[in-house]
Scaffold this motif. Structure first.
Motif, PDB file in Angstrom:
ATOM      1  N   THR A  84      -0.283  -3.489  -3.279  1.00 31.63           N
ATOM      2  CA  THR A  84      -1.672  -3.690  -3.665  1.00 31.63           C
ATOM      3  C   THR A  84      -2.592  -3.792  -2.403  1.00 31.63           C
ATOM      4  O   THR A  84      -3.767  -3.086  -2.572  1.00 31.63           O
ATOM      5  CB  THR A  84      -1.712  -5.316  -4.013  1.00 31.63           C
ATOM      6  OG1 THR A  84      -0.649  -5.294  -5.140  1.00 31.63           O
ATOM      7  CG2 THR A  84      -2.970  -6.103  -4.355  1.00 31.63           C
ATOM      8  N   GLN A  85      -2.203  -4.024  -1.241  1.00 32.17           N
ATOM      9  CA  GLN A  85      -3.077  -3.836   0.123  1.00 32.17           C
ATOM     10  C   GLN A  85      -3.479  -2.616   0.270  1.00 32.17           C
ATOM     11  O   GLN A  85      -4.672  -2.390   0.641  1.00 32.17           O
ATOM     12  CB  GLN A  85      -2.223  -4.575   1.145  1.00 32.17           C
ATOM     13  CG  GLN A  85      -3.130  -4.654   2.433  1.00 32.17           C
ATOM     14  CD  GLN A  85      -2.412  -5.274   3.688  1.00 32.17           C
ATOM     15  OE1 GLN A  85      -1.459  -5.914   3.400  1.00 32.17           O
ATOM     16  NE2 GLN A  85      -2.745  -5.347   4.684  1.00 32.17           N
ATOM     17  N   LEU A  86      -2.550  -1.703   0.167  1.00 32.32           N
ATOM     18  CA  LEU A  86      -2.821  -0.320   0.539  1.00 32.32           C
ATOM     19  C   LEU A  86      -3.258   0.375  -0.600  1.00 32.32           C
ATOM     20  O   LEU A  86      -3.684   1.748  -0.421  1.00 32.32           O
ATOM     21  CB  LEU A  86      -1.705   0.344   1.240  1.00 32.32           C
ATOM     22  CG  LEU A  86      -1.250  -0.133   2.299  1.00 32.32           C
ATOM     23  CD1 LEU A  86       0.070   0.528   2.863  1.00 32.32           C
ATOM     24  CD2 LEU A  86      -2.332  -0.382   3.597  1.00 32.32           C
ATOM     25  N   ASP A  87      -3.432  -0.262  -1.774  1.00 32.36           N
ATOM     26  CA  ASP A  87      -3.971   0.450  -3.095  1.00 32.36           C
ATOM     27  C   ASP A  87      -3.063   1.922  -3.122  1.00 32.36           C
ATOM     28  O   ASP A  87      -3.618   3.119  -3.565  1.00 32.36           O
ATOM     29  CB  ASP A  87      -5.542   0.956  -3.038  1.00 32.36           C
ATOM     30  CG  ASP A  87      -5.919   1.327  -4.203  1.00 32.36           C
ATOM     31  OD1 ASP A  87      -5.353   0.824  -5.388  1.00 32.36           O
ATOM     32  OD2 ASP A  87      -6.961   2.204  -4.321  1.00 32.36           O
ATOM     33  N   ILE A  88      -1.761   1.855  -3.284  1.00 27.64           N
ATOM     34  CA  ILE A  88      -0.748   2.644  -3.485  1.00 27.64           C
ATOM     35  C   ILE A  88       0.334   2.215  -4.467  1.00 27.64           C
ATOM     36  O   ILE A  88       0.457   0.947  -4.828  1.00 27.64           O
ATOM     37  CB  ILE A  88      -0.083   3.380  -2.076  1.00 27.64           C
ATOM     38  CG1 ILE A  88       0.683   2.187  -1.454  1.00 27.64           C
ATOM     39  CG2 ILE A  88      -0.933   4.039  -1.339  1.00 27.64           C
ATOM     40  CD1 ILE A  88       1.558   2.866  -0.146  1.00 27.64           C
ATOM     41  N   SER A  89       0.976   2.966  -5.352  1.00 29.60           N
ATOM     42  CA  SER A  89       2.216   2.595  -6.094  1.00 29.60           C
ATOM     43  C   SER A  89       3.393   1.902  -5.417  1.00 29.60           C
ATOM     44  O   SER A  89       3.724   2.273  -3.992  1.00 29.60           O
ATOM     45  CB  SER A  89       2.686   3.721  -6.904  1.00 29.60           C
ATOM     46  OG  SER A  89       3.502   4.568  -6.183  1.00 29.60           O
ATOM     47  N   VAL A  90       3.825   1.237  -6.093  1.00 26.30           N
ATOM     48  CA  VAL A  90       5.334   0.376  -5.427  1.00 26.30           C
ATOM     49  C   VAL A  90       6.159   1.484  -5.096  1.00 26.30           C
ATOM     50  O   VAL A  90       6.994   1.267  -4.033  1.00 26.30           O
ATOM     51  CB  VAL A  90       5.800  -0.444  -6.326  1.00 26.30           C
ATOM     52  CG1 VAL A  90       7.220  -1.121  -6.011  1.00 26.30           C
ATOM     53  CG2 VAL A  90       4.777  -1.712  -6.650  1.00 26.30           C
ATOM     54  N   ASN A  91       6.350   2.505  -6.205  1.00 26.82           N
ATOM     55  CA  ASN A  91       7.434   3.507  -5.652  1.00 26.82           C
ATOM     56  C   ASN A  91       6.928   4.343  -4.558  1.00 26.82           C
ATOM     57  O   ASN A  91       8.007   4.743  -3.512  1.00 26.82           O
ATOM     58  CB  ASN A  91       7.469   4.517  -6.904  1.00 26.82           C
ATOM     59  CG  ASN A  91       8.267   3.897  -8.188  1.00 26.82           C
ATOM     60  OD1 ASN A  91       8.974   3.187  -7.821  1.00 26.82           O
ATOM     61  ND2 ASN A  91       7.818   4.592  -9.393  1.00 26.82           N
ATOM     62  N   THR A  92       5.643   4.379  -4.272  1.00 27.21           N
ATOM     63  CA  THR A  92       5.380   5.313  -2.787  1.00 27.21           C
ATOM     64  C   THR A  92       5.928   4.353  -1.660  1.00 27.21           C
ATOM     65  O   THR A  92       6.427   4.811  -0.804  1.00 27.21           O
ATOM     66  CB  THR A  92       3.773   5.238  -2.781  1.00 27.21           C
ATOM     67  OG1 THR A  92       3.518   6.111  -3.928  1.00 27.21           O
ATOM     68  CG2 THR A  92       3.534   6.073  -1.636  1.00 27.21           C
ATOM     69  N   VAL A  93       5.560   3.123  -2.006  1.00 25.42           N
ATOM     70  CA  VAL A  93       6.115   1.978  -0.649  1.00 25.42           C
ATOM     71  C   VAL A  93       7.715   1.803  -0.519  1.00 25.42           C
ATOM     72  O   VAL A  93       8.077   2.211   0.366  1.00 25.42           O
ATOM     73  CB  VAL A  93       5.690   0.670  -1.250  1.00 25.42           C
ATOM     74  CG1 VAL A  93       6.442  -0.419  -0.259  1.00 25.42           C
ATOM     75  CG2 VAL A  93       4.126   0.467  -1.225  1.00 25.42           C
TER      76      VAL A  93
END
Length: 179
Positions: free
Chosen positions: A140-149
């Motif tokens: 949410t903070q970086l505006d990317i998907s959870v899978n990317t994290v």
């Protein structure tokens, strides 16, 4: 002639007597010393020795008694001794200082390895591990998907494992070379 007799007894009974001494003192080197001292005593007193029973029984009893005496003397440590307390405190302080120095050196090396990661991966890794954020919070903070994290975290751990293993190998080689 008597020296040859003692030498034969030494060859015949050395291992048995070392085992008997070890059972009491629980230190292999001390047990060997006790047995060697016994045979030196026999060699020096061979003219005066008169063994009524078998040599093996005599030797066993003598070595066992010597081992018990050693153990009794070793246990006679005055734990209230001020010098002993100061020495223990000094050793503890040194030990703690050395531990802190090792941990500090380890942390420096670990931060250097983390610093070698790609910037985005390092940032995500630190948000997760240093800041304690959950994957969804990072996403949410970086505006990317959870899978990317998840992928960045997995790749971070793989990188750390690989780099730390290389570092450990180098440290072992250095240790072996110094020794």
């Amino acid at each position: 002639m008597a020296e040859l007799l003692i030498e034969k007894q030494f060859r015949d009974h050395y291992s048995f007597l070392c085992a008997a001494a070890f059972n009491v003192v629980e230190d292999e080197e001390v047990a060997k010393d006790i047995v060697q001292n016994f045979f030196l005593y026999c060699l020096n007193k061979q003219a005066e020795l008169q063994i009524a029973v078998s040599f093996r029984n005599y030797a066993f009893r003598a070595v066992r008694n010597a081992a018990l005496s050693y153990k009794k003397k070793a246990e006679k440590v005055d734990y209230n001794d001020e010098i002993l307390h100061r020495a223990a405190a000094t050793l503890q302080c040194r030990s703690e200082l050395e531990k802190e120095e090792r941990e500090e050196a380890r942390d420096v090396m670990l931060w250097e390895i983390i610093g070698q990661m790609p910037e985005k991966r390092r940032h995500i890794f630190l948000l997760s591990n240093k800041e304690g954020l959950k994957y969804t919070e990072i996403a949410t903070q970086l505006d990317i998907s959870v899978n990317t994290v998840k992928t960045h975290i997995r790749l971070s751990y793989e990188f750390l494992r690989r780099e730390c293993q290389s570092l450990i190998r180098v440290l072992i080689l250095i240790y072996l070379w110094i020794s």
